[in-house]
Design a protein around this motif. Structure first.
Motif, PDB file in Angstrom:
ATOM      1  N   THR A 246       0.836  -1.205   0.000  1.00 27.15           N
ATOM      2  CA  THR A 246       0.000   0.000   0.000  1.00 27.15           C
ATOM      3  C   THR A 246       0.866   1.247   0.000  1.00 27.15           C
ATOM      4  OG1 THR A 246      -1.778  -1.136   1.174  1.00 27.15           O
ATOM      5  CG2 THR A 246      -1.770   1.262   1.281  1.00 27.15           C
ATOM      6  N   LEU A 247       1.931   1.233   0.803  1.00 26.36           N
ATOM      7  CA  LEU A 247       2.848   2.374   0.861  1.00 26.36           C
ATOM      8  C   LEU A 247       3.496   2.629  -0.493  1.00 26.36           C
ATOM      9  CD1 LEU A 247       4.384   4.511   2.534  1.00 26.36           C
ATOM     10  CD2 LEU A 247       6.043   2.743   3.109  1.00 26.36           C
ATOM     11  N   ILE A 248       3.908   1.548  -1.150  1.00 23.54           N
ATOM     12  CA  ILE A 248       4.624   1.709  -2.420  1.00 23.54           C
ATOM     13  C   ILE A 248       3.680   2.036  -3.570  1.00 23.54           C
ATOM     14  CG2 ILE A 248       5.983   0.453  -4.153  1.00 23.54           C
ATOM     15  CD1 ILE A 248       7.333  -1.002  -1.787  1.00 23.54           C
ATOM     16  N   LEU A 249       2.547   1.323  -3.646  1.00 20.58           N
ATOM     17  CA  LEU A 249       1.639   1.516  -4.788  1.00 20.58           C
ATOM     18  C   LEU A 249       0.714   2.719  -4.605  1.00 20.58           C
ATOM     19  CD1 LEU A 249       0.600  -2.160  -5.633  1.00 20.58           C
ATOM     20  CD2 LEU A 249       2.510  -0.826  -6.531  1.00 20.58           C
ATOM     21  N   ASP A 250       0.194   2.892  -3.398  1.00 24.90           N
ATOM     22  CA  ASP A 250      -0.798   3.944  -3.185  1.00 24.90           C
ATOM     23  C   ASP A 250      -0.185   5.276  -2.783  1.00 24.90           C
ATOM     24  OD1 ASP A 250      -2.553   1.967  -3.752  1.00 24.90           O
ATOM     25  OD2 ASP A 250      -3.407   1.783  -1.748  1.00 24.90           O
ATOM     26  N   GLN A 255       2.524   9.176  -6.255  1.00 25.20           N
ATOM     27  CA  GLN A 255       3.305  10.415  -6.285  1.00 25.20           C
ATOM     28  C   GLN A 255       4.136  10.501  -7.561  1.00 25.20           C
ATOM     29  OE1 GLN A 255       5.620  11.001  -2.719  1.00 25.20           O
ATOM     30  NE2 GLN A 255       3.854  10.686  -1.374  1.00 25.20           N
ATOM     31  N   TRP A 256       4.687   9.357  -7.996  1.00 27.90           N
ATOM     32  CA  TRP A 256       5.441   9.354  -9.263  1.00 27.90           C
ATOM     33  C   TRP A 256       4.529   9.731 -10.424  1.00 27.90           C
ATOM     34  CZ3 TRP A 256       4.922   6.734 -13.855  1.00 27.90           C
ATOM     35  CH2 TRP A 256       5.975   6.870 -14.756  1.00 27.90           C
ATOM     36  N   GLY A 272      13.009   8.406 -10.538  1.00 23.67           N
ATOM     37  CA  GLY A 272      12.762   7.431  -9.491  1.00 23.67           C
ATOM     38  C   GLY A 272      12.024   6.189  -9.917  1.00 23.67           C
ATOM     39  N   LEU A 273      11.807   5.991 -11.231  1.00 25.06           N
ATOM     40  CA  LEU A 273      11.069   4.805 -11.659  1.00 25.06           C
ATOM     41  C   LEU A 273      11.888   3.539 -11.431  1.00 25.06           C
ATOM     42  CD1 LEU A 273       8.368   3.994 -12.780  1.00 25.06           C
ATOM     43  CD2 LEU A 273       9.282   4.179 -15.087  1.00 25.06           C
ATOM     44  N   ASP A 274      13.206   3.651 -11.582  1.00 30.12           N
ATOM     45  CA  ASP A 274      14.050   2.477 -11.335  1.00 30.12           C
ATOM     46  C   ASP A 274      14.004   2.070  -9.862  1.00 30.12           C
ATOM     47  OD1 ASP A 274      14.774   2.277 -13.979  1.00 30.12           O
ATOM     48  OD2 ASP A 274      16.585   3.480 -13.762  1.00 30.12           O
ATOM     49  N   VAL A 275      13.933   3.067  -8.976  1.00 31.30           N
ATOM     50  CA  VAL A 275      13.808   2.770  -7.546  1.00 31.30           C
ATOM     51  C   VAL A 275      12.474   2.078  -7.283  1.00 31.30           C
ATOM     52  CG1 VAL A 275      13.685   3.769  -5.230  1.00 31.30           C
ATOM     53  CG2 VAL A 275      15.263   4.722  -6.911  1.00 31.30           C
ATOM     54  N   LEU A 276      11.410   2.612  -7.869  1.00 29.83           N
ATOM     55  CA  LEU A 276      10.089   1.993  -7.713  1.00 29.83           C
ATOM     56  C   LEU A 276      10.099   0.565  -8.223  1.00 29.83           C
ATOM     57  CD1 LEU A 276       7.583   4.843  -8.676  1.00 29.83           C
ATOM     58  CD2 LEU A 276       7.537   3.488  -6.581  1.00 29.83           C
ATOM     59  N   GLN A 277      10.749   0.345  -9.366  1.00 30.44           N
ATOM     60  CA  GLN A 277      10.800  -1.017  -9.905  1.00 30.44           C
ATOM     61  C   GLN A 277      11.537  -1.950  -8.952  1.00 30.44           C
ATOM     62  OE1 GLN A 277      11.315  -1.853 -14.064  1.00 30.44           O
ATOM     63  NE2 GLN A 277      12.922  -3.350 -13.665  1.00 30.44           N
TER      64      GLN A 277
END
Length: 786
Positions: A246-250, A255-256, A272-277
């Motif tokens: 939830t923290l990462i996706l929501d 935010q990205w 920051g998309l690589d960090v998200l991945q």
């Protein structure tokens, strides 16, 4: 090389992540020995989605290989022999791997460099925090997420250990159970023995059976407790997984996406998309491990059924873990590169979609196909409400199918739509005053794929940011207004594509400033005085106090539907005209601080009358879209001793395509100081066009020059280097008069009291040029030269 020096100082998990960036696709030794060369190359200048850039990428590959070979040849001595062979091998390996796909090498190195930079930055922030300084919010959030992943890793490892213990205990239980069955069989076979022997054997076997059965009873209870405890541990782990997801996706992913949306208005490019991945891949890995553990628990339960609620508990755990992985997969199918938000029919456009967990779940083993269709606002609403099971289209997109490709160097699974084109569009019935440039569509990307050997099948969809479809360039201005308003004021999770009809004036100021700074490519945006000027224009107000506008609201109609009082254009059309003019012709002057711009005629007059004659400033025209004028203070030619402020007829893009602003200012000798007191040459000389070259083949090139006859002064001597109509190095037989009588004299009636030209009585610079070139005197000069 500075980045590599810092990267080598990383420790712990950061060092492990850095090392994981390298492998056969790009050896770490190449990074080490060519560190300075690698960091000096312009990798970011290569557009990875543009096939035309392949030549540039190939050149970088060849240079890299040559640099490696050169480095290898420099190695000498006994110690250098092995390194020489190794570097030569790497050169051949890289050449062989990337020769047919050089863009993949660039993609790989860009990923490595950006990842190293992120790791170094995070480590730097962390060290500052440990030294007593507060870390920034971003670093704290990342640290919390990484700590949560460590907790999840330990919890998953613990349940794995407990599961193995359970499995060993159950296997031993089954062995003992088989032993009990064997004893039972032996007791049954005693009837054939003599009574004395049978009694002795029976006593021994019954004692043994009693011992085994007592153990089995105790062990069955223990196994049941193990299973329940393990189930509770899995429930806790799943709860932590759901919280982390939830923290990462929501939060992080939303935010990205918000940053991506604001980037459409000129905000900072979404990073920051690589960090998200990496986070999503960790989630996928942990979820899949826990799912496999739950499946093994189910298998153990089926293998040895015991009384109790285990079947129901495991069924719920299985359903929960499937929901979690389903949410992860469907939410991480994202649009990495959005299609243009102002979309013109019959025009090529591109987009990129990416599955952030594609590599981790091995989706690329059977590459899925992605389809793109354009849908209306109503169709988008129906899709999100699950009212529509099939994708209806509101138009036809050519080249709208693409297979997802896996890039091993970066670990990304993505589909690059490079040559899409909107062939036609079907519009809905518009409401009230709504125009075609207020109608919003969206590009829907959808795909289907399976994971776990077709164990789970996912149908994924994602919608682009709203797009406005136009058929002619003249609609671009109003379409951009719709997009800017939507990007700036859309709320996360909204119903497509609802935006507020009114917003606070400071909110709009923020959006306009973001747009303006992006177009100027500098940090110099709109000052508070500039925003007050815009407020005065938007609200037809005369107040100079910023606080008076702080709580005022501006509606969409005021922004770009209703014309400004006394004008035939809207507030946005005027502002966008300014932006376009500045972007195309005046960007350097704005960044130099040479253009005040947002000043009205009365303000300019008040400012200039306190300055010496010849002081001038540049301000945007109030009456014309995309116009800028020069205002200056000078003596009234008709009334000696009286000082007036004069305003030139506004220049537009057409004028600056003929002669630049700097050259026009240079032409006007009566302009001396840029407000407040800067000599004009100090500000503009670096932008002046150099004098014309000498005559070629006996002909002299004519040169355009601007004059204001009322303020024309004698022309400087040729030795001064000032440009004139004729080349200063022309034949001596060509004479230059002291003033430029080729222009018709201008009567006093041509200037109004404020210094504005009367449009009906004057010609703009372009028409002056045409007039000049038609005059017979030009032919006489040519004949003299000849």
């Amino acid at each position: 090389m500075a980045m590599w020096i810092q990267a080598q100082q990383l420790q712990g998990e950061a060092l492990h992540q850095m090392q994981a960036l390298y492998g056969q696709h790009f050896p770490i030794e190449v990074r080490h020995y060519l560190a300075q060369w690698i960091e000096s190359q312009l990798w970011d200048s290569v557009e990875l989605d543009n096939p035309a850039e392949e030549t540039k990428a190939k050149r970088l590959l060849d240079n890299l290989v040559a640099e490696l070979q050169r480095k290898a040849q420099l190695q000498g001595g006994e110690d250098g022999f092995l390194l020489k062979i190794k570097l030569g091998h790497y050169a051949s390996q890289l050449k062989s791997t990337y020769d047919r796909c050089p863009l993949e090498l660039v993609r790989c190195i860009k990923h490595i460099l950006h990842s190293e930079q992120r790791l170094v930055q995070e480590a730097t922030n962390a060290s500052c925090g440990s030294g007593g300084q507060a870390m920034d919010t971003l670093s704290q959030r990342h640290q919390q997420i990484n700590q949560a992943f460590e907790e999840l890793r330990l919890a998953t490892q613990e349940t794995e250990n407990e599961l193995r213990k359970l499995q060993h205990s159950q296997e031993y239980f089954i062995i003992q159970y088989q032993e009990n069955l064997r004893i039972q069989a032996q007791l049954s076979s005693l009837s054939s023995l003599p009574p004395a022997e049978r009694t002795q054997r029976e006593t021994t076997l019954q004692s043994k059976r009693a011992t085994v059965e007592a153990w089995l009873t105790r062990e069955a209870s223990t196994l049941q407790k193990y299973r329940l405890n393990l189930s509770e541990q899995h429930q806790k782990t799943l709860s932590l997984l759901r919280k982390q997801q939830t923290l990462i996706l929501d939060e992080e992913l939303i935010q990205w996406k918000r940053r991506q949306q604001l980037a459409g208005n000129g905000g900072p490019h979404e990073g920051g998309l690589d960090v998200l991945q990496s986070w999503c891949e960790k989630l996928a890995d942990l979820i899949w491990q826990n799912r496999q553990q739950i499946r093994r628990c189910e298998h153990l339960t089926q293998q040895l059924p015991l009384p109790g609620p285990m079947e129901e508990l495991l069924s719920k755990l299985n359903a929960d873990i499937t929901d979690i992985i389903s949410a992860l997969v469907t939410s991480t199918f994202i649009i990495e590169k959005q299609p243009p938000q102002v979309l013109k029919t019959q025009t090529k456009f591109a987009a990129t979609v990416r599955l952030l967990v594609g590599g981790k779940l091995n989706v690329h083993m059977n590459p899925p196909q992605v389809k793109a269709v354009i849908v209306s606002e109503q169709q988008a609403k129906a899709l999100l409400k699950n009212e529509s099971t099939h994708s209806e289209s509101s138009g036809e997109i050519l080249n709208n199918n693409c297979v997802m490709e896996y890039h091993q160097a970066t670990g990304t699974l993505s589909a690059h739509f490079r040559n899409m084109s909107l062939k036609r569009i079907k519009r809905s019935d518009r409401r009230g005053a709504e125009s075609v440039t207020e109608e919003k569509f969206t590009v829907l990307f959808e795909s289907q794929f399976s994971v776990g050997g077709n164990e789970l099948v996912f149908h994924v969809k994602t919608l682009s940011l709203p797009v406005v479809v136009i058929v002619h360039g003249s609609q671009d201005n109003n379409a951009t207004a719709t997009v800017l308003w939507d990007n700036a004021f859309a709320e996360p999770g909204r119903v497509p594509f609802i935006v507020p009809d009114k917003v606070l004036w400071p909110q709009l100021c923020e959006a306009l400033d973001m747009k303006y700074k992006a177009e100027m490519h500098s940090g110099r945006g709109l000052s508070e005085d500039n925003l007050v000027f815009l407020a005065q224009k938007a609200f037809t107000s005369s107040s100079n106090n910023p606080e008076d506008y702080r709580n005022m609201t501006i509606s969409w109609a005021q922004f770009n539907r209703e014309s400004l009082p006394g004008r035939n254009f809207t507030f946005w059309q005027w502002f966008d005209g300014v932006v376009e003019l500045m972007k195309k012709h005046l960007k350097p002057h704005w960044n130099d601080g040479a253009i005040l711009g947002f000043v009205n005629k009365q303000q300019a007059q008040d400012m200039l009358l306190s300055k010496p004659n010849g002081t001038f400033l540049l301000r945007f025209s109030d009456s014309e879209i995309g116009g800028i004028t020069i205002a200056w203070v000078a003596e009234n030619p008709n009334k000696p001793g009286e000082r007036l402020v004069w305003n030139l007829l506004p220049y537009t893009t057409k004028d600056f395509s003929i002669r630049s602003l700097a050259d026009r200012i240079s032409d006007l000798n009566h302009l001396l100081f840029l407000y407040p007191d800067r000599p004009k040459d100090e500000v503009f000389a670096k932008y002046y066009t150099p004098p014309l070259s000498k005559a070629v083949d006996g002909y002299v090139k004519p040169q355009i020059k601007q004059v204001v006859p009322e303020f024309t002064t004698p022309n400087p001597e040729p030795s001064s280097g000032a440009p004139t109509f004729m080349d200063q190095t022309a034949s001596p037989s060509v004479s230059h008069p002291n003033n430029f009588g080729v222009y018709p004299s201008m009567s006093d009636s041509m200037l109004d009291p404020d210094g504005d030209f009367d449009l009906e009585d004057t010609m703009d610079v372009a028409r002056h040029v045409e007039e000049l070139l038609r005059r017979p005197i030009a032919n006489q000069w040519s004949s003299q030269q000849s």
